[in-house]
Design an enzyme around this catalytic site. Structure first.
Site, PDB file in Angstrom:
ATOM      1  N   TYR A  10       4.811  -8.042  15.770  1.00  0.00           N
ATOM      2  CA  TYR A  10       4.980  -6.810  14.990  1.00  0.00           C
ATOM      3  C   TYR A  10       5.628  -5.720  15.829  1.00  0.00           C
ATOM      4  CZ  TYR A  10       3.608  -2.946  11.859  1.00  0.00           C
ATOM      5  OH  TYR A  10       3.599  -1.856  11.022  1.00  0.00           O
TER       6      TYR A  10
ATOM      7  N   PHE B  37       0.832  -1.211   0.000  1.00  0.00           N
ATOM      8  CA  PHE B  37       0.000   0.000   0.000  1.00  0.00           C
ATOM      9  C   PHE B  37       0.868   1.263   0.000  1.00  0.00           C
ATOM     10  CE2 PHE B  37      -2.258   2.862   3.228  1.00  0.00           C
ATOM     11  CZ  PHE B  37      -2.894   3.615   2.253  1.00  0.00           C
TER      12      PHE B  37
ATOM     13  N   THR C 213      -2.774   5.025   8.482  1.00  0.00           N
ATOM     14  CA  THR C 213      -2.832   5.652   7.166  1.00  0.00           C
ATOM     15  C   THR C 213      -3.875   4.928   6.326  1.00  0.00           C
ATOM     16  OG1 THR C 213      -0.485   6.188   7.348  1.00  0.00           O
ATOM     17  CG2 THR C 213      -1.450   6.295   5.151  1.00  0.00           C
TER      18      THR C 213
END
Length: 314
Positions: free
Chosen positions: A145, A11, A175
């Site tokens: 993560y 992305f 985002t």
């Protein structure tokens, strides 16, 4: 100038490829398509300033010729993705970071690392400045993560201190925008896809938890400026929108903007889900003269239109 962008089919990575090419750079894109899509960069195939390499960055990296900037943006980024690929997530932000840093050292290149607001965990300081050390569960389901990104930040600073590498660490907050996957698992693509299909919008917890949402064009502008500006070696910079919204309000707004008849349903909260998340971007304003410009409603409408077309073409 020549740049290497890992995660180029993702992305954010695909938008970065567009921006650097637009600015006259030669771009080498690298991706293994675990979460990225060839569709995101299909328009660049055959472009004289773009070269794509299908490759996994957990392996040793070598390319012929000079490289001026390395942007390490490869990594599953949504909870659905990194929980589905927990070991790969840790590898790409440990071995992958090590390999790209080593490559930057070899080429004497500037190094830009895509970190995340997740390094702050479930924050006890609000909004979150770069000086905040975070409140992270090191063994929870999100730790694959969170801790991988924290390790990568430490590794970046080790290369900066020991080898003098010009590193910049960018802590990216939520985002959204075109090229997000419909099954991405993050809140805005989830809500838009559900609303367009007339399905219930799934809210985890009571919806009072907050997030800040930055439109992709604004974020890419901040990343580009942080990548090309001199005098930022060793800096850690938050990039995100400082406007804070409740998840329940985002759900209601997306139902309104899609003219959907969808209802909102509530599920138990996700483990270690942060209750508040909002960046302090005073450092980005000071160092980059950057702040987001796109209003949320306008950005959501553009994103909804893109998702509507994707659903129609599916």
């Amino acid at each position: 100038m020549r740049v290497l962008i890992t995660g180029a089919a993702g992305f954010i990575g695909s938008h970065l490829c567009d921006r650097f090419i637009q600015e006259g750079f030669e771009v080498i894109g690298m991706d293994n398509f675990i979460t990225g899509s060839p569709d995101n960069i299909a328009h660049l195939f055959g472009h004289p300033k773009f070269k794509f390499i299908h490759y996994n960055v957990v392996n040793y990296i070598y390319l012929e010729g000079p490289v001026d900037i390395v942007l390490h943006f490869a990594c599953p980024a949504s909870p659905a993705d990194y929980m589905s690929h927990p070991i790969h997530t840790m590898k790409v932000d440990s071995l992958g970071t090590l390999n790209t840093l080593g490559f930057a050292k070899l080429k004497k290149a500037r190094y830009v690392f895509a970190s995340t607001s997740e390094v702050y965990g479930d924050p006890t300081v609000h909004p979150q400045p770069e000086t905040y050390w975070g409140n992270v569960n090191p063994i929870g389901p999100r730790s694959v993560y969170d801790e991988a990104k924290r390790f990568s930040e430490a590794l970046c600073m080790a290369y900066h201190r020991e080898h003098g590498i010009d590193v910049r660490i960018l802590r990216i907050f939520n985002t959204y925008g075109p090229r997000m996957r419909m099954n991405d698992g993050r809140v805005i693509p989830n809500f838009i896809t559900q609303a367009l299909k007339g399905e219930p919008l799934t809210v985890y917890g009571n919806g009072e938890q907050t997030r800040s949402f930055c439109y992709i064009d604004d974020l890419v502008e901040g990343i580009f400026m942080a990548s090309v500006k001199d005098g930022l070696s060793g800096e850690v910079i938050n990039l995100g929108n400082p406007q804070e919204f409740r998840i329940i309000d985002i759900a209601k707004l997306i139902i309104e903007l899609t003219n959907s008849n969808s209802k909102i349903v509530f599920y138990p909260p996700l483990p270690d889900d942060p209750k508040r998340r909002c960046p302090d971007i005073s450092k980005a304003k000071r160092l980059l003269s950057w702040e987001p410009k796109k209003p949320l409603r306008e950005g959501l409408l553009e994103t909804i239109n893109w998702f509507r077309k994707k659903l129609k073409d599916a």
